[in-house]
Structure formats: C-alpha cells, structure tokens
Design an enzyme around this catalytic site. Structure first.
Site, short mmCIF file in Angstrom:
data_model
loop_
_atom_site.label_atom_id
_atom_site.label_comp_id
_atom_site.label_asym_id
_atom_site.label_seq_id
_atom_site.Cartn_x
_atom_site.Cartn_y
_atom_site.Cartn_z
N CYS A 2 13.24 2.85 8.83
CA CYS A 2 14.25 3.72 8.21
C CYS A 2 14.62 3.25 6.81
O CYS A 2 14.54 2.06 6.50
CB CYS A 2 15.52 3.71 9.04
SG CYS A 2 15.26 4.12 10.75
N ARG A 27 8.29 3.80 3.38
CA ARG A 27 8.63 3.03 4.57
C ARG A 27 8.29 3.78 5.86
O ARG A 27 8.25 3.19 6.92
CB ARG A 27 10.13 2.70 4.56
CG ARG A 27 10.52 1.83 3.39
CD ARG A 27 12.01 1.74 3.25
NE ARG A 27 12.63 0.99 4.31
CZ ARG A 27 12.77 -0.33 4.34
NH1 ARG A 27 12.31 -1.04 3.34
NH2 ARG A 27 13.35 -0.93 5.34
N TRP A 76 13.07 6.80 11.02
CA TRP A 76 11.81 6.59 11.73
C TRP A 76 12.22 6.42 13.19
O TRP A 76 12.84 5.41 13.55
CB TRP A 76 11.14 5.33 11.19
CG TRP A 76 9.73 5.13 11.61
CD1 TRP A 76 8.61 5.66 11.03
CD2 TRP A 76 9.26 4.29 12.68
NE1 TRP A 76 7.48 5.22 11.68
CE2 TRP A 76 7.86 4.38 12.70
CE3 TRP A 76 9.88 3.50 13.63
CZ2 TRP A 76 7.06 3.69 13.61
CZ3 TRP A 76 9.10 2.81 14.55
CH2 TRP A 76 7.70 2.91 14.53
N ASN A 102 19.82 1.31 10.04
CA ASN A 102 18.42 0.92 10.20
C ASN A 102 18.40 -0.25 11.17
O ASN A 102 19.18 -1.18 11.02
CB ASN A 102 17.85 0.51 8.83
CG ASN A 102 16.46 -0.08 8.93
OD1 ASN A 102 15.78 0.07 9.94
ND2 ASN A 102 16.04 -0.74 7.87
N GLY A 103 17.54 -0.19 12.16
CA GLY A 103 17.46 -1.30 13.12
C GLY A 103 17.53 -0.77 14.54
O GLY A 103 17.36 0.43 14.78
N GLU A 485 -9.90 -7.28 8.78
CA GLU A 485 -9.06 -6.58 7.81
C GLU A 485 -9.68 -5.23 7.42
O GLU A 485 -9.00 -4.21 7.35
CB GLU A 485 -8.83 -7.47 6.57
CG GLU A 485 -8.04 -6.85 5.45
CD GLU A 485 -6.63 -6.39 5.85
OE1 GLU A 485 -6.18 -6.68 6.96
OE2 GLU A 485 -6.01 -5.70 5.03
N LYS A 489 -7.96 -1.59 7.95
CA LYS A 489 -7.75 -0.67 6.82
C LYS A 489 -8.32 0.70 7.16
O LYS A 489 -7.69 1.72 6.96
CB LYS A 489 -8.46 -1.16 5.55
CG LYS A 489 -7.81 -2.27 4.77
CD LYS A 489 -6.65 -1.87 3.92
CE LYS A 489 -5.37 -2.00 4.67
NZ LYS A 489 -4.81 -3.34 4.87
N GLU A 492 -6.30 2.51 10.05
CA GLU A 492 -4.91 2.89 9.83
C GLU A 492 -4.75 4.05 8.84
O GLU A 492 -3.80 4.80 8.94
CB GLU A 492 -4.05 1.70 9.41
CG GLU A 492 -4.36 1.13 8.04
CD GLU A 492 -3.47 -0.06 7.68
OE1 GLU A 492 -2.35 -0.16 8.16
OE2 GLU A 492 -3.95 -0.89 6.88
N HIS A 508 -22.13 -9.92 24.18
CA HIS A 508 -21.30 -10.16 25.36
C HIS A 508 -20.54 -8.91 25.78
O HIS A 508 -19.54 -9.01 26.48
CB HIS A 508 -20.35 -11.34 25.09
CG HIS A 508 -21.09 -12.59 24.79
ND1 HIS A 508 -21.69 -13.35 25.77
CD2 HIS A 508 -21.39 -13.19 23.61
CE1 HIS A 508 -22.31 -14.37 25.21
NE2 HIS A 508 -22.14 -14.29 23.89
N LYS A 607 6.17 0.73 6.47
CA LYS A 607 5.78 -0.37 5.60
C LYS A 607 6.36 -1.70 6.07
O LYS A 607 5.72 -2.74 6.01
CB LYS A 607 6.25 -0.07 4.16
CG LYS A 607 5.88 -1.13 3.15
CD LYS A 607 4.38 -1.18 2.93
CE LYS A 607 3.96 -2.28 1.98
NZ LYS A 607 2.52 -2.57 2.11
C1 F6R Z 1 -1.72 -3.16 7.28
C2 F6R Z 1 -0.41 -3.73 7.03
C3 F6R Z 1 0.30 -4.36 8.17
C4 F6R Z 1 1.15 -5.55 7.70
C5 F6R Z 1 2.01 -6.06 8.86
C6 F6R Z 1 2.84 -7.26 8.45
O1 F6R Z 1 -2.26 -2.61 6.13
O2 F6R Z 1 0.10 -3.66 5.95
O3 F6R Z 1 -0.56 -4.74 9.20
O4 F6R Z 1 0.31 -6.55 7.23
O5 F6R Z 1 2.85 -5.04 9.30
O6 F6R Z 1 3.73 -6.92 7.44
P1 F6R Z 1 4.41 -8.02 6.55
O7 F6R Z 1 3.36 -8.67 5.73
O8 F6R Z 1 5.42 -7.29 5.72
O9 F6R Z 1 5.05 -9.00 7.49
#
Ligand code: F6R
Length: 612
Positions: A2, A27, A76, A102-103, A485, A489, A492, A508, A607
C-alpha cells in the site's frame, strides 16, 4: 505494498495527494482513495476500485475537491477483496476519525469483537477499519486527545502499520504512527507532507524526517512534532534528500525497468567508489574493522527474492576467496527456523527497500541472539538500515520498477567488495591478487555498458519466447545463481513459467520435462565448469530443447550447441555474474513488452513487501 500520502498546507490537497499516489503506483495496488478536509466542513471521502486514473477522473484530477488537508491511499488487498468498500480511507460512522493504513493488524478479529461489544459496527472486511474504530473508541472514552488515543491503540494493536489519521476536532492536522511499515515526513515552507516513500513528495520538498518504530507525529502546516509511545515530545533530525526528482522519473525511457537497466554502469560505479579509494577498500563508513572481520567464523546471508539470489552468488565468491563458512538463507525460512547460531557469526541481510518484513524479522532474530549484523541496503533511513549494527549502502538511487535490476547489480558488487575485504583482513589473499581482483571489479561498469550497446540482438531473440509457456535456466556455481535470477525476472514480468536448475541436477528429475521446442537458457561463464555445463546442454538439445547460451566472449564453440548465443566481455569468472545477468534482464524486459504487459507493475506484485 500500500501507498500513503498526506498533505496539510495552504494549497488544495487533493491534486497533491493524487500526484503523490501516482509516484507510489510502482508499489502495487488494486484500489485507491482520498479524504480531504475543508476547515470545519464535513470531509469528503472518495474511493474506488482500480487504477488511480479512475479516482482522478472522478475528481477532475483533484480540482473538484475543496480543502487543504487530506490523506490518500493506494491499497494492495490483504484483508478483504479489492473493492470500493474495502478501499481506504476508512472512517468512524460519525466521521470523527478518518485514516489510511499500510501493514497488517494481526489481532484485528479480537479487537473487532471487543469494539462490537461497545456498539461499533463494520462496513468493510478490513483490519484498517478496526484500527480506525479503536482510535475513535479511546478518543471518546478518555480525554479527547489524538496523541493519547493513538498511543493507547498502538499498545493494543499487534502487527505492522503506518497510519495517517485525521480527527474531526483538529482540522488542518494529520497524525501519523508507525510500526514496521515505511513512512517518511516532509516539511516545506508552510506545508507538511507524509508518504510511504520519498518519490511521492520529492517534487515539493527534500527535507525529510524518518519517523521511528512506535513513534507518533503531529503534522501542522509547515511543522511536525514527534512523540514517543508515552506521549512525550521527542526530537528528530531532518535529512536532506540528495537525489533529484528526475531520478524517480522515466527520463525519456519508455519504462522504468529499461531506464534502470541502463543506469547500471553508473550506479555500480558509484557503489564501488563509495568504499574504494586509491585502490583500497575502506569500510570506515560501514564501521566494520579488519579486527572484527578476522574474528568472524561464520557468515549467514539472509534475504528474499532477487536479494537472496545475490546471496547465493556472493556465497560462491566468499568461499572462493576465504576459508569462511557461508550459509545463504531465505529470510522467510530463517526467521522461523530453530537454529543455534554460532556467536562469532556475521548475519548479512540484503534488501533494496530495507523494509521487507521477513528480512527485517530475520535481522531482529539475529540481533536477539546477540549476533553481529550487517545490512546491504539501498533505501537510506529504512528500517533495516536503522536497525542493523552496520550498513553498507548500495547507491542504486530510487528503484521504481517492481522487478529489480540496478539494485540487484549494486548488491552483487557490494558482496564482492565484502568478500575481497574479508580475504584481505584475514590475510587470505596476496597483495597482488587483491589489486588484480579490485581492478576486475572496477572493470564491471564499462563492460556492462558494452553489453547494453548490443541489446538489439536480444530483442530479436526475445520474439521467440513470446508464445512459449515454459522455460528453464541452467548453470553451475555462480552461473546457477545467475540462472535463478534470470528465471525469476522472466516469470515475474512475462508470466512465463520458468525454473532454474543447477545443471547437474537435470538428470535427477527435471530432464523429463524437456520436449521438442522447450526453451532452455544456459549460463556458461565459469571456466572450470564449462565442459560440464556444455554436456548438460547437449543432453537437453538431444531431447528437443531450443537452447540459448549466455557465455563469455571466446567461447564460440557454444554456437555448435545453442541456437542463439549471447556473449559478455571477458572478466574474472568470480565476477562474471554482474555481466551475464544483464542479457537476462533485457531478455525478460523485451518478452514482457512483446506480450503487451505492464512491465513496471507486474500483476500481484509489490515493490516493497512489508507484510509477511
Ligand atoms: C524481484 C524482486 C524481489 C525482491 C524481494 C526483496 O525482481 O525485486 O524478489 O528482490 O522482494 O526485496 P528487498 O530487496 O526490497 O528486500
């Protein structure tokens, strides 16, 4: 998650709230709302499901809403579906208390029942409405003082919150409270702002206060007073935000993600230069002495998502350069694990936002056990930055796109520099090797620039992935960490199912998934492991896989096996991840936009994951 914005001053509040909320769109949210007060008149509350645009159109971009004091929110959904009723702000029935939150309030059921016994009813399914009515209850039960009512509520509420509250009897004032959810306060001449994150208010002010955990703030026009939970006034320092508003704008790029991918050479260089002077790493700013590094016997790296993938790569580098024991843990697992930690450990938590709930909880768990902690954090003043014993700031600047790119790359180099310094402090590396490796780290930004110049080839290849439903990333050692990674990417932002496997694991089980046309992307930069990975590539190719390889310049023989080969400049293999990840970021970006998705705001994602 949020987003919150609040404003009190002498201009119309609603346009400021909508503008601020638009800067927090990254966010993630599914509904939005604002509440604005015009002196003693009845406040206006406007909220709706969907994008902010809906709210902007309902209010003529805020112009139709009179009043100079207001709060706004992008929601959110956690408790209750996305809907206008569940959207914030929420209010007590007589509009005595109006708030955004938020929370997550963990004991909201129990509080709701208590309030129902006192005659309160509830319109929404949210935990926020419970908080609003709890504040209203205490306000009416005891002296009608906002700080007292909020403080009493904070004592009763379990969970995390950033709350902004307006009281009917106090026009022109906004009250804020925080526990484990991000919130900052900005002050300008005759104006006060509150927001979940700096970009929301950067257009108006650079003077920011960080409200601490279990603290309350009262905002009046151009002034803020802070209180502790005992309602005593406390002093807080103001921080000047150094980065400019443009850093949080698209700057000519079509999307934030592409902009942030292109910023990588600069921000990697900035991060290196923040700790390296005249060819030597100095950790003075991090407060980590060579003596402390010598005394450490075990390193735990704890993080979530991409930051966890950084940990996996850095583990290999620390192991390569030192005799230290290293363990990488997902924060969500680490925090609940019954694990006896070696007292001579260092727990490194990695987090872009510095607010990820699980990572923060893991940090606290380590501290509780008396273990030294180091945060590798991007957001200055964030919870992890404030609570970790030592902080290594990555200088990625504001990262807006939900999928991380530039913060990930900065975290990686921060990890390399730590590994190198560990080796030096512990006398496990010769001066020559130290200097040579530092030179290699220095070469990363320029090599990333070269990869970015050749991005058109990747755009071409990305077209082949638009219609696939499954993909696999394989690699060994650091290449496996980078594959993880790359796979995250892709999934997502393009919603293509994707898995990363250590190439040696294929036999395996996973190899049974390979059939004609299955996309397999191999990362092949670790010289000592190249032959092994190539054999795995041949195995999947013979079962019909369509292969792409990301490899180091010179490995031209891979073209015999892979349908498409992407080369990155030569570098010490330990640091090759910083290069091989770039084509994978670009590939995911192009696939996502090729499929017409909102690349900066992928569905269901936020985010900053401030709830568990
Ligand atoms: C993927 C991504 C997330 C963050 C994860 C941790 O692209 O951005 O997987 O890496 O949510 O977030 P932080 O680094 O803010 O703790």
């Amino acid at each position: 998650m949020c987003g919150i914005v609040g404003f009190t001053g002498n201009k119309q509040a609603a346009p400021v709230l909508l503008d601020g909320l638009s800067k927090l769109e990254y966010r993630g949210y599914d509904s939005a709302g604002i509440a604005v007060r015009n002196g003693d008149k009845e406040p206006e509350i406007i909220k709706e499901k969907g994008k902010l645009k809906v709210l902007a159109e309902m209010t003529d971009y805020g112009r139709a809403v009179e009043g100079c004091c207001g709060i706004g929110h992008t929601r959110w959904a956690t408790h209750g579906e996305p809907s206008a009723v569940n959207a914030h702000p929420h209010a007590s029935d007589d509009l005595n208390v109006i708030a955004v939150h938020n929370g997550i309030i963990e004991n909201y059921q129990e509080l709701r029942e208590k309030l129902m016994k006192h005659g309160y009813t509830f319109k929404s399914q949210t935990d926020t409405e419970v908080a609003v009515k709890l504040i209203d209850y205490y306000y009416k039960k005891y002296a009608p003082l906002p700080i007292e009512a909020i403080a009493r509520s904070m004592v009763r509420i379990r969970g995390s919150y950033a709350l902004c509250v307006m009281f009917k009897d106090y026009p022109g004032e906004i009250y804020c409270a925080r526990k484990d959810s991000p919130m900052i306060i900005g002050i300008a001449d005759g104006e006060s702002y509150v927001a979940s994150d700096v970009p929301a208010i950067l257009k108006y002010t650079r003077s920011v206060y960080y409200i601490g955990n279990m603290e309350i703030a009262k905002l009046e026009k151009g002034a803020v007073t802070f209180y502790n939970i005992d309602s005593e006034v406390i002093e807080k320092p103001v921080t000047e935000i150094k980065w400019d508003a443009e850093s949080a704008e698209k700057g000519g790029y079509e999307h934030f993600m592409l902009k942030e991918i292109h910023e990588q050479p600069k921000v990697i260089r900035d991060t290196i230069n923040s700790v390296v002077t005249e060819g030597v790493v100095h950790f003075d700013s991090i407060n980590l002495t060579d003596g402390e590094m010598q005394a450490i016997e075990q390193v735990y790296i704890v993080a979530c998502g991409s930051a966890y993938h950084v940990g996996v790569a850095v583990q290999y580098v620390i192991e390569e350069l030192t005799s230290l024991q290293v363990r990488v843990e997902l924060a969500s697992e680490f925090r609940y694990r019954k694990m006896t930690l070696n007292k001579k450990s260092l727990v490194i938590v990695i987090s872009q936002s510095g607010e990820t709930a699980d990572t923060l909880a893991a940090l606290r768990e380590a501290k509780e056990q008396g273990i030294k902690t180091l945060g590798i954090v991007n957001v200055v003043g964030s919870s992890i930055a404030r609570e970790a014993d030592n902080v290594f700031y990555t200088l990625a600047g504001p990262e807006i796109s939900v999928a991380t790119t530039k913060a990930y790359s900065c975290q990686l180099v921060a990890g390399y520099l730590l590994a190198l310094q560990f080796a030096k402090a512990r006398n496990e590396i010769t001066d020559e090797k130290y200097e040579a490796l530092l030179q290699e780290i220095y070469s990363i930004p320029e090599k990333v620039e070269r990869i970015l110049e050749d991005k058109e080839r990747l755009q071409w290849f990305s077209a082949k992935l638009i219609n696939v439903s499954d993909s696999f990333f394989i690699g060994r050692g650091i290449d496996y960490a980078i594959g993880m990674e790359g796979s995250l990417k892709l999934k997502e932002i393009s919603y293509i199912h994707s898995e990363a496997y250590a190439a040696g694991e294929l036999k395996h089980g996973p190899i049974s998934l390979i059939e004609n046309g299955t996309i397999v992307i191999a990362v092949v930069t670790q010289t000592a492991l190249t032959e092994k990975t190539v054999s795995n590539m041949v195995e999947v190719k013979s079962r019909g896989a369509k292969l792409m390889a990301v490899t180091t310049a010179g490995n031209y023989f891979l073209e015999d096996t892979a349908e498409f080969t992407c080369y990155v400049p030569k570098i010490e293999p330990m640091f090759a991840g910083s290069l091989s990840v770039i084509p994978l970021q670009l590939l995911s970006y192009y696939v996502s936009i090729g499929k017409g998705f909102d690349v900066d705001k992928p569905r269901n994602l936020a985010k900053s994951v401030t709830v568990e």
